[in-house]
Design a protein around this motif. Sequence first.
Motif, mmCIF file in Angstrom:
data_model
loop_
_atom_site.group_PDB
_atom_site.id
_atom_site.type_symbol
_atom_site.label_atom_id
_atom_site.label_comp_id
_atom_site.label_asym_id
_atom_site.label_seq_id
_atom_site.Cartn_x
_atom_site.Cartn_y
_atom_site.Cartn_z
ATOM 1 N N ALA A 196 0.820 -1.211 0.000
ATOM 2 C CA ALA A 196 0.000 0.000 0.000
ATOM 3 C C ALA A 196 0.854 1.262 0.000
ATOM 4 O O ALA A 196 0.496 2.266 -0.629
ATOM 5 C CB ALA A 196 -0.930 -0.005 1.209
ATOM 6 N N PHE A 197 1.994 1.208 0.689
ATOM 7 C CA PHE A 197 2.840 2.399 0.801
ATOM 8 C C PHE A 197 4.015 2.382 -0.173
ATOM 9 O O PHE A 197 4.931 3.197 -0.065
ATOM 10 C CB PHE A 197 3.320 2.561 2.243
ATOM 11 N N GLY A 198 3.985 1.452 -1.115
ATOM 12 C CA GLY A 198 4.961 1.459 -2.191
ATOM 13 C C GLY A 198 6.375 1.115 -1.791
ATOM 14 O O GLY A 198 7.330 1.564 -2.431
ATOM 15 N N HIS A 199 6.543 0.302 -0.757
ATOM 16 C CA HIS A 199 7.888 -0.070 -0.334
ATOM 17 C C HIS A 199 8.552 -0.959 -1.388
ATOM 18 O O HIS A 199 7.998 -1.981 -1.794
ATOM 19 C CB HIS A 199 7.844 -0.828 0.994
ATOM 20 N N THR A 200 9.731 -0.578 -1.819
ATOM 21 C CA THR A 200 10.511 -1.408 -2.739
ATOM 22 C C THR A 200 11.631 -2.131 -2.014
ATOM 23 O O THR A 200 12.300 -2.992 -2.589
ATOM 24 C CB THR A 200 11.106 -0.549 -3.866
ATOM 25 N N THR A 201 11.860 -1.761 -0.750
ATOM 26 C CA THR A 201 12.810 -2.454 0.117
ATOM 27 C C THR A 201 12.127 -2.649 1.465
ATOM 28 O O THR A 201 11.012 -2.176 1.691
ATOM 29 C CB THR A 201 14.106 -1.645 0.322
ATOM 30 N N ASN A 202 12.809 -3.337 2.365
ATOM 31 C CA ASN A 202 12.273 -3.550 3.713
ATOM 32 C C ASN A 202 12.988 -2.692 4.750
ATOM 33 O O ASN A 202 13.008 -3.014 5.931
ATOM 34 C CB ASN A 202 12.400 -5.027 4.095
ATOM 35 N N GLU A 216 22.819 7.969 13.227
ATOM 36 C CA GLU A 216 22.781 6.991 14.315
ATOM 37 C C GLU A 216 21.358 6.516 14.559
ATOM 38 O O GLU A 216 21.105 5.321 14.745
ATOM 39 C CB GLU A 216 23.360 7.602 15.591
ATOM 40 N N SER A 217 20.407 7.438 14.520
ATOM 41 C CA SER A 217 19.010 7.067 14.705
ATOM 42 C C SER A 217 18.538 6.149 13.584
ATOM 43 O O SER A 217 17.844 5.157 13.823
ATOM 44 C CB SER A 217 18.131 8.320 14.758
ATOM 45 N N ARG A 218 18.926 6.462 12.355
ATOM 46 C CA ARG A 218 18.507 5.641 11.213
ATOM 47 C C ARG A 218 19.017 4.209 11.352
ATOM 48 O O ARG A 218 18.279 3.244 11.149
ATOM 49 C CB ARG A 218 19.023 6.254 9.912
ATOM 50 N N VAL A 219 20.282 4.078 11.731
ATOM 51 C CA VAL A 219 20.868 2.748 11.888
ATOM 52 C C VAL A 219 20.185 1.991 13.023
ATOM 53 O O VAL A 219 19.825 0.818 12.890
ATOM 54 C CB VAL A 219 22.389 2.859 12.139
ATOM 55 N N GLN A 220 19.988 2.669 14.143
ATOM 56 C CA GLN A 220 19.377 2.018 15.299
ATOM 57 C C GLN A 220 17.929 1.606 15.026
ATOM 58 O O GLN A 220 17.465 0.574 15.512
ATOM 59 C CB GLN A 220 19.429 2.947 16.512
ATOM 60 N N GLN A 221 17.217 2.421 14.259
ATOM 61 C CA GLN A 221 15.818 2.099 13.976
ATOM 62 C C GLN A 221 15.683 0.845 13.118
ATOM 63 O O GLN A 221 14.661 0.163 13.172
ATOM 64 C CB GLN A 221 15.129 3.286 13.297
ATOM 65 N N LYS A 222 16.699 0.542 12.329
ATOM 66 C CA LYS A 222 16.669 -0.707 11.570
ATOM 67 C C LYS A 222 16.839 -1.904 12.496
ATOM 68 O O LYS A 222 16.348 -2.996 12.215
ATOM 69 C CB LYS A 222 17.777 -0.721 10.509
ATOM 70 N N HIS A 223 17.518 -1.704 13.604
ATOM 71 C CA HIS A 223 17.852 -2.819 14.494
ATOM 72 C C HIS A 223 16.798 -3.056 15.576
ATOM 73 O O HIS A 223 16.418 -4.200 15.839
ATOM 74 C CB HIS A 223 19.209 -2.554 15.155
ATOM 75 N N ALA A 228 17.493 -7.539 7.975
ATOM 76 C CA ALA A 228 18.125 -8.248 6.860
ATOM 77 C C ALA A 228 18.328 -7.361 5.643
ATOM 78 O O ALA A 228 19.144 -7.669 4.773
ATOM 79 C CB ALA A 228 17.280 -9.466 6.477
ATOM 80 N N ASP A 229 17.589 -6.254 5.575
ATOM 81 C CA ASP A 229 17.670 -5.366 4.419
ATOM 82 C C ASP A 229 18.980 -4.576 4.451
ATOM 83 O O ASP A 229 19.395 -4.072 5.490
ATOM 84 C CB ASP A 229 16.482 -4.399 4.432
ATOM 85 N N LYS A 230 19.630 -4.470 3.312
ATOM 86 C CA LYS A 230 20.922 -3.780 3.243
ATOM 87 C C LYS A 230 20.812 -2.405 2.597
ATOM 88 O O LYS A 230 21.830 -1.793 2.275
ATOM 89 C CB LYS A 230 21.928 -4.638 2.468
ATOM 90 N N SER A 231 19.606 -1.912 2.416
ATOM 91 C CA SER A 231 19.424 -0.594 1.809
ATOM 92 C C SER A 231 20.114 0.473 2.650
ATOM 93 O O SER A 231 20.042 0.467 3.876
ATOM 94 C CB SER A 231 17.932 -0.266 1.708
ATOM 95 N N GLY A 232 20.778 1.390 1.985
ATOM 96 C CA GLY A 232 21.455 2.474 2.682
ATOM 97 C C GLY A 232 22.760 2.070 3.319
ATOM 98 O O GLY A 232 23.388 2.852 4.029
ATOM 99 N N ASP A 233 23.182 0.807 3.088
ATOM 100 C CA ASP A 233 24.445 0.317 3.649
ATOM 101 C C ASP A 233 24.510 0.509 5.157
ATOM 102 O O ASP A 233 25.558 0.817 5.721
ATOM 103 C CB ASP A 233 25.650 1.016 3.002
#
Length: 333
Positions: free
Chosen positions: A23-29, A271-278, A314-319
Amino acid sequence: MPLSKDPQVLETANGLVSTLRTAFGHTTNEFRPAHAKGHLLTGTFTPTSAASALSSAPHFNTSSVPITVRFSSSTGLPQIPDTDANANPRGIAIRFHLPDVDGRRQHTDIIAHSTKYFPTRTGAEFLEFLHAAGGPDAAEAVPEFLGRHPETGRFLQDPKPSPVSFATEKYFGVNAFVFVKDSKVTTLRYRIVPAAGEQHLDSEALKSKSSTYLFDELPERLKSGPIEFKLLAQIAEEGDVTDNATVIWPEARQIVELGTLKVEKTLGEEESRVQQKHIIFDPIPRVAGVEASDDPLLDVRASVYLVSGKQRRADKSGDAVDADPEEVVKATS
């Protein structure tokens, strides 16, 4: 944080994650399927004696514990403007970092948003609504669904004004929980009330705000000192519904102050972006002294959070490189 053992719950959870991402057009996770736009901060929780009288949980029976807080906006759009009406209700997730047990780190979470209820009673009903709204026959399917589920229509029509700040919003835990202390059992719902008072913007004032005004405002506000909230418990009485997050309890119910949440530092953008993935917040407490109620939504919500969280890690988007939120708390405290 285990997945549900109920096959139907797992099917519903996977369906919700997949449907929301589509619905929100996600192309990655990389981002959450709901409340995708958010930011992490750190702080401290200090309990009251009233909290320790109701629960044996460690964060209610110590002088204070460190916390990680995530403020967020609705939808699965990570760049949704803060001024967009669809960004409401806003969300808050709080992780309480508890003392180690046998050398293992422990934590428990509270998740709340700025409306008093959820749009449906069950995860399966929510998935049905999403299919109706996103399907080719939405013009007929949505009214038909709302005719059978007036509680969903009430949620959609309920006013959701934009706050002046995340620090001036009131948040509600829509699910019921059970506090246990010795032989005493207390059923409750959480409320998180801003010390600065509730403050919202009217439509004219909102027009003058930037698309990132809420997140930009946080570090500026923190320059003047911590952002404080009171963690409250609304106590259920006999006959109150505990298995339906669309039903509001009467305002006359007793309110008990459980403690003070003090948000003290904001993480940098990267730092927030990285932590939010985890970090994967858990709607189920999983700590002695606080138990899940009979609300069927809890099991589904927890499974949705875990399924999407594993996808995100598991997603590697944004390295992005996985990091440990527990270590961030230590580094920033």
